[in-house]
Design a protein around this motif. Structure first.
Motif, PDB file in Angstrom:
ATOM      1  N   TYR A 185       0.848  -1.195   0.000  1.00 55.56           N
ATOM      2  CA  TYR A 185       0.000   0.000   0.000  1.00 55.56           C
ATOM      3  C   TYR A 185       0.883   1.245   0.000  1.00 55.56           C
ATOM      4  CZ  TYR A 185      -3.895  -3.098   0.915  1.00 55.56           C
ATOM      5  OH  TYR A 185      -4.829  -4.099   0.804  1.00 55.56           O
ATOM      6  N   GLU A 194      -2.581   6.210  -2.344  1.00 58.58           N
ATOM      7  CA  GLU A 194      -3.327   5.217  -3.117  1.00 58.58           C
ATOM      8  C   GLU A 194      -4.813   5.231  -2.739  1.00 58.58           C
ATOM      9  OE1 GLU A 194      -1.653   1.366  -2.481  1.00 58.58           O
ATOM     10  OE2 GLU A 194      -3.205   0.335  -3.668  1.00 58.58           O
ATOM     11  N   ILE A 233      -8.619   3.175  -3.252  1.00 57.00           N
ATOM     12  CA  ILE A 233      -9.192   1.865  -3.551  1.00 57.00           C
ATOM     13  C   ILE A 233     -10.712   1.989  -3.597  1.00 57.00           C
ATOM     14  CG2 ILE A 233      -9.429  -0.533  -2.747  1.00 57.00           C
ATOM     15  CD1 ILE A 233      -6.818   0.059  -1.057  1.00 57.00           C
ATOM     16  N   ASP A 234     -11.286   1.617  -4.723  1.00 52.07           N
ATOM     17  CA  ASP A 234     -12.757   1.545  -4.824  1.00 52.07           C
ATOM     18  C   ASP A 234     -13.174   0.146  -4.391  1.00 52.07           C
ATOM     19  OD1 ASP A 234     -15.412   1.462  -5.491  1.00 52.07           O
ATOM     20  OD2 ASP A 234     -15.109   1.687  -7.649  1.00 52.07           O
ATOM     21  N   HIS A 235     -13.984   0.061  -3.340  1.00 57.18           N
ATOM     22  CA  HIS A 235     -14.313  -1.264  -2.798  1.00 57.18           C
ATOM     23  C   HIS A 235     -15.427  -1.967  -3.569  1.00 57.18           C
ATOM     24  CE1 HIS A 235     -11.421  -0.539   0.256  1.00 57.18           C
ATOM     25  NE2 HIS A 235     -12.051   0.529   0.699  1.00 57.18           N
ATOM     26  N   VAL A 236     -15.947  -1.349  -4.571  1.00 59.38           N
ATOM     27  CA  VAL A 236     -16.754  -1.969  -5.631  1.00 59.38           C
ATOM     28  C   VAL A 236     -18.161  -2.387  -5.173  1.00 59.38           C
ATOM     29  CG1 VAL A 236     -16.896  -3.871  -7.289  1.00 59.38           C
ATOM     30  CG2 VAL A 236     -14.683  -2.810  -6.804  1.00 59.38           C
ATOM     31  N   PHE A 291     -13.355  -4.676   3.061  1.00 57.11           N
ATOM     32  CA  PHE A 291     -12.628  -5.949   2.988  1.00 57.11           C
ATOM     33  C   PHE A 291     -12.130  -6.187   1.576  1.00 57.11           C
ATOM     34  CE2 PHE A 291     -12.431 -10.436   1.970  1.00 57.11           C
ATOM     35  CZ  PHE A 291     -11.749 -10.996   3.036  1.00 57.11           C
ATOM     36  N   ASN A 292     -12.925  -5.817   0.614  1.00 52.98           N
ATOM     37  CA  ASN A 292     -12.576  -6.041  -0.794  1.00 52.98           C
ATOM     38  C   ASN A 292     -11.526  -5.008  -1.218  1.00 52.98           C
ATOM     39  OD1 ASN A 292     -12.556  -6.967  -3.399  1.00 52.98           O
ATOM     40  ND2 ASN A 292     -14.756  -6.814  -3.709  1.00 52.98           N
ATOM     41  N   GLY A 293     -10.281  -5.348  -0.997  1.00 55.81           N
ATOM     42  CA  GLY A 293      -9.162  -4.440  -1.268  1.00 55.81           C
ATOM     43  C   GLY A 293      -8.343  -4.182  -0.023  1.00 55.81           C
ATOM     44  N   ARG A 339     -21.966   2.334  -0.707  1.00 55.58           N
ATOM     45  CA  ARG A 339     -20.695   1.916  -1.303  1.00 55.58           C
ATOM     46  C   ARG A 339     -19.566   2.560  -0.511  1.00 55.58           C
ATOM     47  NH1 ARG A 339     -22.092  -0.394  -5.866  1.00 55.58           N
ATOM     48  NH2 ARG A 339     -24.245   0.021  -6.475  1.00 55.58           N
ATOM     49  N   LYS A 390      -6.666  -3.760  -6.250  1.00 52.07           N
ATOM     50  CA  LYS A 390      -6.516  -4.658  -5.105  1.00 52.07           C
ATOM     51  C   LYS A 390      -7.802  -5.414  -4.813  1.00 52.07           C
ATOM     52  CE  LYS A 390      -2.560  -2.907  -2.602  1.00 52.07           C
ATOM     53  NZ  LYS A 390      -1.964  -1.860  -3.425  1.00 52.07           N
ATOM     54  N   THR A 391      -8.889  -5.035  -5.446  1.00 50.88           N
ATOM     55  CA  THR A 391     -10.146  -5.747  -5.193  1.00 50.88           C
ATOM     56  C   THR A 391     -10.206  -7.034  -6.004  1.00 50.88           C
ATOM     57  OG1 THR A 391     -11.129  -4.308  -6.857  1.00 50.88           O
ATOM     58  CG2 THR A 391     -11.496  -3.738  -4.560  1.00 50.88           C
ATOM     59  N   ASN A 392     -11.055  -7.913  -5.527  1.00 50.38           N
ATOM     60  CA  ASN A 392     -11.205  -9.231  -6.151  1.00 50.38           C
ATOM     61  C   ASN A 392     -12.170  -9.135  -7.316  1.00 50.38           C
ATOM     62  OD1 ASN A 392     -11.455 -11.965  -6.733  1.00 50.38           O
ATOM     63  ND2 ASN A 392     -12.892 -12.336  -5.046  1.00 50.38           N
TER      64      ASN A 392
END
Lengths: 343, 343, 343
Positions: B198, B202, B204-207, B258-260, B286, C3-5
């Motif tokens: 990391y 940076e 991160i989009d957790h989607v 959690f996703n990322g 989101r 980094k996401t799945n």
């Protein structure tokens, strides 16, 4: 022969018959957590092991109403699957706390039957006992329900109407073993009001309201393994509404009553109760209480309050009945119970 | 005198006063199960006893945010019953894990007061501590709220605005005793990304997104014994909407992260937080994160990431503020926290 | 690199590859309580420690379908995040009970791949095993899913279609250690029907119905850490509906089947299963069963029933397929399983 349970009809009940209800149920911290997620329950004895221990108990018991619901739920397939109405409660007593790890089962005795004049329904009285895995009775109560006849032509049984005491006498209340409120921490419990601060006739508006959701009342009712169709199946009633289990209203009102009765810790007696009007999702439940009586007890620091707990879906607090004596349409519950309170 | 709790008003807070909050709460595996039913929480330390043990802990603790919510919930009747707005958090630290079987209580000290120029409200700062049954502090934080005056004529108190650090310094973060990430199993944890992967800046989009239901946020909020009317009573606000507890949004966004950020295991510091806009049932939450800072720590294999966690109800990821500096209307939460991550 | 799945696409699966799924999960009485709050589950072995002990078990296990859901949930991020459809199950066996306190993890082996003729999707077969913290396999099953290709230009792999047995042979069923139904209490279990009372070809309408709520299916699905977006995000599908996890329908139908199959206690085999049509909130789930086969087993007092369990959202009981062989639109689930029943 159909293998599914059609339930009992009025003619299937005979005075003196005992019904051992099916599916015993073990309870754990999971049931306690769910009870707190479903109701705004905050009475400290049921929230904290340490608080309960400071009151002489081994640990924090399962909520007294949760224990009631588990026992009640067991009786539904045998007593109220074909019930038209849940008419009343009497002579209810909590005899022992229920602890995480306990397993509850239930048994009922038919103590009265009376066919209605319409010939289509009748009233059945049962005395129900809940037992733990040591065969100790943890609670008992009488309830009566109106049940459909399965066969209209079945002969009317001899009428037996049990004599029920209008109130559990204070000397018959059972205090949990070891209970001692002499070191009671009013600050931790949330309110300063002692037994001596409540006066007979006093009324308390509990102020808060909770709007009810379908998912919540169904989760609560299932948790007690109460399977009455009318609570779960939106196609069951012509109006497409799911009727909310009356016990959900009892627990919601009791939890709301914390605000003003935080020290009314442990329910020990159920004198009477009426589900005055049906409750549906979308209703906002409020509650008020009236102090009906007070009693001194033998346990150290412990007194009893007899309370009327009324749940409504609106309307003015303390309004209960119309001029003709009928419950006001916004009144959901009128419950008469004994509770233990620190002196 | 009314026996119900009217809550404190601005003039009832005096700098230096300590408030011991009521109703201690024991937690069990039930609270853990409910946390996982209410949020898509998957951080392995809080999901598996064996995983936690492989990281040097005795067992899987109660989720760090669940511990926060229990403590926060205790403060509501004393701090925010008459609050107009929850303005901010600072100097939050998690000091010890909370285990199933622990009992939490909370205490707050008033550390600042400032009457607003409108004369009708004021800002109150409190430092809250959560303690377990061994009187060990498990977490602490400062929050400030805007509170109505009960008596407009009450004199304005001397203004005291506490000096709060904008960020908890890495050397002040407390690492759970025994924590050791040198044998950390990245495969079981769900993602390969280490602390070193990391970079500051940076994003991160957790989607993923979760659409919120009334029953869920009410069950969550009740589980923490948070009784603020606005979350439960659909008749309380003129628009008939129930405002969702800000902590529900925090837990939802953290779980989505959690996703990322699957290896951002344990929250140890809360630097700041703003509930930018209200959240209501029907919103789809989101989340996105920004790596704000990194720090090496003394514990074996353990580093710290300082993260900004933003929850939205739509809009483009990474959009936060409008040209005028105000939060965009779709931004619900802007949280600044420290988390422990394997090196 | 994100980094996401993003999940695996069809071309990412190679026959023989093993996938160790992330995030092991410890279960407790909390999961059991929630299972009973979410489904009208009443099978006595899973409800009462004492009843389970009277059947030779150490205590009441976690519901067999709850164990299945936990294992299934682990596989979702690796197997079905990009799945278009969940096509089938086979060769499922429950090998050991799961107890409160156990920690489950899961591992899958790819045993088949077949690209579809459209070149855009393919079918992937995986054999999944769930293990406890002692590395004992607690259950195993094969499922196959249709998965999107990530890169349409990726070459088609060599087709491998595994040979799967259409039914688990009775001699391959694993009976929980110690299970003994010779002292089985039919009265406590809720129905008198023994293994010998069921005939091959017999059909049972389970009568009851449950109307599904968004909050409930989301809580259930999250409890198993199943994160497929389509269950939670109302903006994911063009029609704004959240697709209900097929396992929610399985558990609901199985629980409803208590009424008529109260003694069909423990699921030990999963022969086949089809999610015939999607289920959405507002649907009222009903169920019916057909006795497909019977088998005698070595354990004392224990027989096996092979059952077809069909869940519907209305329509006539026992109607399954249209004239063209397709499932009727109101059929949600067609499940073929083995269950242990007292002789």
């Amino acid at each position: 022969m159909a293998k599914t349970n059609a339930g009992r009809f009025f003619e299937d009940y005979a005075v003196g018959r005992r019904i051992d209800h099916a599916v015993p149920r073990s309870v754990s911290g999971g049931e306690r957590a769910l009870y707190h997620a479903l109701y705004p329950a905050r009475h400290a004895v049921y929230s904290s092991d340490q608080f309960a221990q400071s009151c002489g108990l081994a640990a924090s018991p399962i909520d007294d109403l949760a224990a009631f619901h588990v026992v009640f739920g067991k009786t539904v397939p045998d007593v109220s699957l074909n019930a038209v109405a849940n008419l009343g409660y009497a002579e209810g007593r909590w005899l022992r706390p229920v602890w995480p790890g306990d397993t509850l089962r239930a048994s009922s005795e038919v103590i009265g039957v009376k066919q209605n004049s319409n010939g289509k329904t009748g009233v059945v009285w049962v005395r129900t006992r809940g037992m733990n895995q040591r065969d100790e009775t943890v609670l008992e109560y009488v309830r009566w329900v109106m049940v459909r006849k399965g066969d209209i032509a079945a002969p009317a049984p001899a009428t037996v109407v049990p004599e029920l005491r209008p109130v559990v006498a204070p000397q018959d209340l059972v205090i949990p073993e070891g209970l001692d409120f002499t070191g009671y921490d009013f600050s931790l419990a949330g309110e300063p009001h002692r037994w001596g601060d409540y006066e007979v006739g006093e009324t308390i508006d509990h102020v808060d309201g909770v709007t009810i959701e379908e998912a919540e009342h169904m989760m609560a009712t299932r948790l007690w393994q109460n399977t009455a169709k009318v609570h779960f199946d939106a196609t069951f009633r012509p109006d497409g509404q799911r009727l909310i289990y009356g016990g959900h209203v009892i627990s919601m009102a009791r939890a709301l009553s914390f605000n003003g009765l935080a020290n009314a810790q442990m329910i020990v007696g159920l004198n009477a109760g009426a589900h005055a009007n049906p409750c549906f999702a979308g209703d906002t439940i409020r509650a008020w209480s009236e102090v009906v009586d007070k009693a001194e007890l033998a346990a150290p620091g412990v007194g009893a309050l007899r309370l009327r707990l009324v749940a409504t879906r609106g309307g003015a607090p303390f309004a209960l009945r119309a001029a003709d004596g009928a419950y006001l349409p916004e009144v959901l519950l009128d419950l008469d119970y004994w509770v233990l309170c620190p002196l």
